[in-house]
Design a protein around this motif. Structure first.
Motif, PDB file in Angstrom:
ATOM      1  N   LYS A   1       0.869  -1.170   0.000  1.00 23.79           N
ATOM      2  CA  LYS A   1       0.000   0.000   0.000  1.00 23.79           C
ATOM      3  C   LYS A   1       0.910   1.226   0.000  1.00 23.79           C
ATOM      4  CE  LYS A   1      -3.853  -2.082   2.537  1.00 23.79           C
ATOM      5  NZ  LYS A   1      -4.711  -1.974   3.756  1.00 23.79           N
ATOM      6  N   VAL A   2       0.594   2.180  -0.870  1.00 28.47           N
ATOM      7  CA  VAL A   2       1.450   3.363  -1.046  1.00 28.47           C
ATOM      8  C   VAL A   2       0.619   4.616  -0.825  1.00 28.47           C
ATOM      9  CG1 VAL A   2       2.897   4.652  -2.670  1.00 28.47           C
ATOM     10  CG2 VAL A   2       2.949   2.150  -2.678  1.00 28.47           C
ATOM     11  N   LEU A   3       1.191   5.572  -0.107  1.00 25.43           N
ATOM     12  CA  LEU A   3       0.574   6.881   0.067  1.00 25.43           C
ATOM     13  C   LEU A   3       1.416   7.929  -0.650  1.00 25.43           C
ATOM     14  CD1 LEU A   3      -1.422   8.910   1.430  1.00 25.43           C
ATOM     15  CD2 LEU A   3       0.157   8.957   3.376  1.00 25.43           C
ATOM     16  N   ILE A   4       0.791   8.706  -1.521  1.00 25.64           N
ATOM     17  CA  ILE A   4       1.460   9.794  -2.241  1.00 25.64           C
ATOM     18  C   ILE A   4       0.994  11.114  -1.641  1.00 25.64           C
ATOM     19  CG2 ILE A   4       1.753  10.925  -4.482  1.00 25.64           C
ATOM     20  CD1 ILE A   4       1.230   8.174  -5.781  1.00 25.64           C
ATOM     21  N   VAL A   5       1.959  11.951  -1.238  1.00 22.59           N
ATOM     22  CA  VAL A   5       1.646  13.219  -0.578  1.00 22.59           C
ATOM     23  C   VAL A   5       1.758  14.353  -1.588  1.00 22.59           C
ATOM     24  CG1 VAL A   5       2.259  14.803   1.291  1.00 22.59           C
ATOM     25  CG2 VAL A   5       2.478  12.320   1.629  1.00 22.59           C
ATOM     26  N   GLY A   6       0.649  15.033  -1.838  1.00 18.66           N
ATOM     27  CA  GLY A   6       0.625  16.150  -2.778  1.00 18.66           C
ATOM     28  C   GLY A   6      -0.685  16.188  -3.534  1.00 18.66           C
ATOM     29  N   ASN A   7      -0.873  17.210  -4.360  1.00 19.01           N
ATOM     30  CA  ASN A   7      -2.170  17.376  -5.028  1.00 19.01           C
ATOM     31  C   ASN A   7      -2.066  17.841  -6.469  1.00 19.01           C
ATOM     32  OD1 ASN A   7      -1.304  19.986  -4.614  1.00 19.01           O
ATOM     33  ND2 ASN A   7      -3.284  20.757  -3.887  1.00 19.01           N
TER      34      ASN A   7
ATOM     35  N   LYS B   1      -2.149   2.590  10.869  1.00 16.88           N
ATOM     36  CA  LYS B   1      -3.452   1.918  10.927  1.00 16.88           C
ATOM     37  C   LYS B   1      -3.712   1.082   9.680  1.00 16.88           C
ATOM     38  CE  LYS B   1      -8.394   3.018  10.956  1.00 16.88           C
ATOM     39  NZ  LYS B   1      -9.379   4.122  10.829  1.00 16.88           N
ATOM     40  N   GLU B   2      -3.351   1.619   8.494  1.00 15.76           N
ATOM     41  CA  GLU B   2      -3.668   0.954   7.227  1.00 15.76           C
ATOM     42  C   GLU B   2      -2.571   0.008   6.747  1.00 15.76           C
ATOM     43  OE1 GLU B   2      -6.254   0.785   5.104  1.00 15.76           O
ATOM     44  OE2 GLU B   2      -7.505   1.882   6.517  1.00 15.76           O
ATOM     45  N   GLY B   3      -1.424   0.011   7.422  1.00 19.37           N
ATOM     46  CA  GLY B   3      -0.316  -0.839   6.965  1.00 19.37           C
ATOM     47  C   GLY B   3       0.311  -0.334   5.682  1.00 19.37           C
ATOM     48  N   VAL B   4       0.407   0.998   5.539  1.00 19.81           N
ATOM     49  CA  VAL B   4       1.060   1.582   4.359  1.00 19.81           C
ATOM     50  C   VAL B   4       2.555   1.296   4.442  1.00 19.81           C
ATOM     51  CG1 VAL B   4       1.665   3.760   3.231  1.00 19.81           C
ATOM     52  CG2 VAL B   4      -0.680   3.369   4.020  1.00 19.81           C
ATOM     53  N   SER B   5       3.096   0.701   3.385  1.00 19.57           N
ATOM     54  CA  SER B   5       4.510   0.303   3.426  1.00 19.57           C
ATOM     55  C   SER B   5       5.436   1.337   2.803  1.00 19.57           C
ATOM     56  CB  SER B   5       4.709  -1.054   2.746  1.00 19.57           C
ATOM     57  OG  SER B   5       4.110  -1.077   1.468  1.00 19.57           O
ATOM     58  N   TRP B   6       4.895   2.241   1.961  1.00 21.46           N
ATOM     59  CA  TRP B   6       5.728   3.286   1.348  1.00 21.46           C
ATOM     60  C   TRP B   6       4.958   4.588   1.274  1.00 21.46           C
ATOM     61  CZ3 TRP B   6      10.690   3.888   0.303  1.00 21.46           C
ATOM     62  CH2 TRP B   6      11.504   2.743   0.267  1.00 21.46           C
ATOM     63  N   VAL B   7       5.636   5.667   1.629  1.00 22.67           N
ATOM     64  CA  VAL B   7       5.103   7.014   1.419  1.00 22.67           C
ATOM     65  C   VAL B   7       6.015   7.724   0.431  1.00 22.67           C
ATOM     66  CG1 VAL B   7       4.535   9.232   2.462  1.00 22.67           C
ATOM     67  CG2 VAL B   7       4.083   7.114   3.718  1.00 22.67           C
ATOM     68  N   ILE B   8       5.437   8.272  -0.612  1.00 22.75           N
ATOM     69  CA  ILE B   8       6.184   9.025  -1.616  1.00 22.75           C
ATOM     70  C   ILE B   8       5.756  10.485  -1.498  1.00 22.75           C
ATOM     71  CG2 ILE B   8       6.588   9.357  -4.086  1.00 22.75           C
ATOM     72  CD1 ILE B   8       6.162   6.343  -4.415  1.00 22.75           C
ATOM     73  N   ILE B   9       6.710  11.341  -1.124  1.00 27.03           N
ATOM     74  CA  ILE B   9       6.408  12.742  -0.875  1.00 27.03           C
ATOM     75  C   ILE B   9       6.669  13.535  -2.146  1.00 27.03           C
ATOM     76  CG2 ILE B   9       6.924  14.749   0.557  1.00 27.03           C
ATOM     77  CD1 ILE B   9       7.874  12.782   2.737  1.00 27.03           C
ATOM     78  N   GLY B  10       5.616  14.146  -2.692  1.00 29.63           N
ATOM     79  CA  GLY B  10       5.734  14.824  -3.969  1.00 29.63           C
ATOM     80  C   GLY B  10       6.352  16.203  -3.883  1.00 29.63           C
ATOM     81  N   GLY B  11       5.919  17.014  -2.929  1.00 34.46           N
ATOM     82  CA  GLY B  11       6.276  18.426  -2.909  1.00 34.46           C
ATOM     83  C   GLY B  11       7.270  18.804  -1.832  1.00 34.46           C
TER      84      GLY B  11
ATOM     85  N   ARG C   1       9.970   8.075   9.085  1.00 28.96           N
ATOM     86  CA  ARG C   1      11.055   7.119   9.336  1.00 28.96           C
ATOM     87  C   ARG C   1      11.207   6.816  10.831  1.00 28.96           C
ATOM     88  NH1 ARG C   1      13.851  10.239   4.996  1.00 28.96           N
ATOM     89  NH2 ARG C   1      13.735   8.940   3.125  1.00 28.96           N
ATOM     90  N   ALA C   2      10.966   7.802  11.674  1.00 29.64           N
ATOM     91  CA  ALA C   2      11.044   7.587  13.125  1.00 29.64           C
ATOM     92  C   ALA C   2      10.018   6.561  13.592  1.00 29.64           C
ATOM     93  CB  ALA C   2      10.842   8.905  13.865  1.00 29.64           C
ATOM     94  N   ASN C   3       8.970   6.378  12.784  1.00 32.23           N
ATOM     95  CA  ASN C   3       7.931   5.400  13.117  1.00 32.23           C
ATOM     96  C   ASN C   3       8.012   4.143  12.245  1.00 32.23           C
ATOM     97  OD1 ASN C   3       5.838   6.564  15.206  1.00 32.23           O
ATOM     98  ND2 ASN C   3       6.529   8.284  13.947  1.00 32.23           N
ATOM     99  N   GLY C   4       9.158   3.948  11.598  1.00 33.94           N
ATOM    100  CA  GLY C   4       9.394   2.719  10.851  1.00 33.94           C
ATOM    101  C   GLY C   4       8.691   2.628   9.516  1.00 33.94           C
ATOM    102  N   ILE C   5       8.287   3.778   8.949  1.00 32.46           N
ATOM    103  CA  ILE C   5       7.559   3.780   7.672  1.00 32.46           C
ATOM    104  C   ILE C   5       8.515   4.181   6.559  1.00 32.46           C
ATOM    105  CG2 ILE C   5       5.626   4.792   6.401  1.00 32.46           C
ATOM    106  CD1 ILE C   5       4.449   5.392   9.313  1.00 32.46           C
ATOM    107  N   SER C   6       8.688   3.340   5.573  1.00 29.34           N
ATOM    108  CA  SER C   6       9.607   3.607   4.466  1.00 29.34           C
ATOM    109  C   SER C   6       9.122   4.806   3.670  1.00 29.34           C
ATOM    110  CB  SER C   6       9.726   2.381   3.551  1.00 29.34           C
ATOM    111  OG  SER C   6      10.301   1.300   4.253  1.00 29.34           O
ATOM    112  N   THR C   7      10.071   5.692   3.314  1.00 24.67           N
ATOM    113  CA  THR C   7       9.709   6.979   2.721  1.00 24.67           C
ATOM    114  C   THR C   7      10.645   7.337   1.584  1.00 24.67           C
ATOM    115  OG1 THR C   7       8.934   7.713   4.891  1.00 24.67           O
ATOM    116  CG2 THR C   7       9.299   9.419   3.232  1.00 24.67           C
TER     117      THR C   7
END
Length: 429
Positions: free
Chosen positions: A12-18, A68-78, A91-97
């Protein structure tokens, strides 16, 4: 795109930006069978077609959602989220970024820091002063030949750069920086104007090693022939025939290598994508600025040609193995034409409905950016800024350009603005 079907590798991937960049990232990831679900925060009406849009206004909201959702990667756009330390909190919470630390993001967050750092590393750049002293800034400006470049040091969404054509304009610009950009304009950078042509070059970095992507060329000014005010970008294309391998090698050795070595030496190694804005003067590269994320609109033209899955690139950065990962691009060219709203970049615009005439999907596609929707069944609205990008792909640059404009002409909304000369510099060279 190469993918792997092992069940334990689903993500599961979260992309940050709009913006269009985030839409392009989602479109690329959608092709990878290992990606189970894509989330966007905040996203736009277009990204809702690719995944789930979320309202997560604070870093802690994002961290808690990922846990909560088990997101394994966050990709920060901006850049604002990176300068705001989102990658550190994840990263401090163990979430790959995918994205540099807050400390490394200062390369974009403070133009004053960037110029001082670059100068200390011996990287070729324009002569400059960075100062909060208005008199010192004006005195230095008077010592330079015209025109003169004046920049707000902080983040200004691509709009904090003025090319002053007279000393009077330079002085009035210096006076107005704080009023116009607030805290971002308290410190200004005044630098000599370099005459040449610009390139956008991106390096995928793991803190020590890097791999350069095909060179792009952006078109910053609002109107044809590079006239009018600076914008976030009105179009781009890649690869640029204005950059041969010899020039790319100079960019690698004179700009990227010393930057990574210098950032590592100061205890702030750079991980992620480093974007160098380059001015080429008599075949020599000079650094104009660094950004610490994919460019927008460059991201939208690079990703359609990228064959190596972005997930593999993220994992190689995290494991510091980027030197061992071949990053492959398909042959051909990609051109992106920005369609902007009627009042861009001067202020907000009235939302107008968008209509899209049928076009051959073999020509390319649309990346959605400043679009909204009142409900799932209501029409998509051109709600402001850069509304969408028409992306053309072909085996030649001329055909890719023609394809992009065919798609651009299929998109209609009241007040649509676009440049009609994207990629012309390379086609005339």
């Amino acid at each position: 795109m190469d993918t792997h079907d092992s069940q334990e590798n689903f993500h599961k991937v979260l992309i940050v930006g709009n913006g269009g960049r985030e839409y392009a990232l989602g479109l690329h990831l959608k092709q990878d069978s290992r990606i189970e679900q894509i989330f966007f925060t905040p996203g736009n009406a277009g990204t809702a077609l690719l995944g789930v849009n979320l309202t997560l206004p604070h870093n802690q909201d994002i961290v808690e959602f990922c846990q909560k959702e088990g997101v394994s990667w966050v990709i920060i756009g901006g850049e604002s989220a990176l300068v705001g330390g989102l990658s550190d909190d994840l990263r401090a919470n163990g979430i790959s970024t995918f994205g540099p630390s807050r400390a490394a993001a200062e390369l974009e967050g403070s133009k004053a820091f960037m110029k001082d750092f670059v100068a200390s590393c011996g990287i070729p750049t324009a002569r400059y002063i960075q100062t909060s002293d208005i008199k010192a800034a004006k005195d230095f400006a008077r010592s330079l030949p015209l025109p003169i470049v004046i920049k707000a040091s902080g983040l200004c969404a691509g709009k904090g750069v003025i090319i002053a054509q007279s000393y009077e304009q330079a002085e009035s610009t210096i006076d107005s920086m704080r009023k116009e950009f607030g805290q971002a304009g308290e410190c200004v950078v005044v630098e000599e104007f370099l005459s040449g042509y610009e390139l956008s070059v991106f390096g995928i970095c793991d803190g020590e090693h890097f791999s350069l992507l095909p060179p792009c060329q952006d078109h910053k000014q609002l109107y044809n022939d590079d006239k009018g005010p600076n914008t976030g970008g009105m179009g781009a294309y890649t690869p640029s025939p204005l950059c041969d391998q010899a020039l790319l090698d100079k960019i690698a050795t004179k700009i990227f290598a010393p930057t990574l070595a210098g950032m590592k030496a100061r205890g702030t190694p750079f991980n992620g994508v480093l974007f160098a804005g380059i001015m080429v003067v008599d075949s020599e590269p000079y650094l104009l600025e660094f950004n610490v994320r994919f460019g927008d609109p460059e991201c939208e033209v690079l990703l359609p040609l990228l064959q190596t899955p972005l997930l593999d690139i993220c994992q190689a950065i995290e494991s510091k193995q980027i030197a061992r990962l071949p990053i492959r691009f398909r042959d051909g060219y990609c051109v992106g034409v920005v369609l902007a709203s009627h009042n861009y970049p001067f202020g907000s615009s009235t939302p107008y409905p968008i209509t899209i005439a049928p076009f051959d999907s073999a020509l390319g596609h649309i990346c959605y950016a400043g679009v909204s929707q009142e409900s799932a069944t209501s029409p998509m609205l051109a709600s402001g800024g850069r509304v969408a990008l028409a992306i053309g792909v072909a085996s030649t640059l001329a055909q890719a350009r023609d394809n992009a404009y065919t798609i651009a002409n299929a998109i209609s909304f009241e007040g649509k603005l676009l440049r009609t000369d994207i990629a012309n510099k390379a086609l005339k060279a």
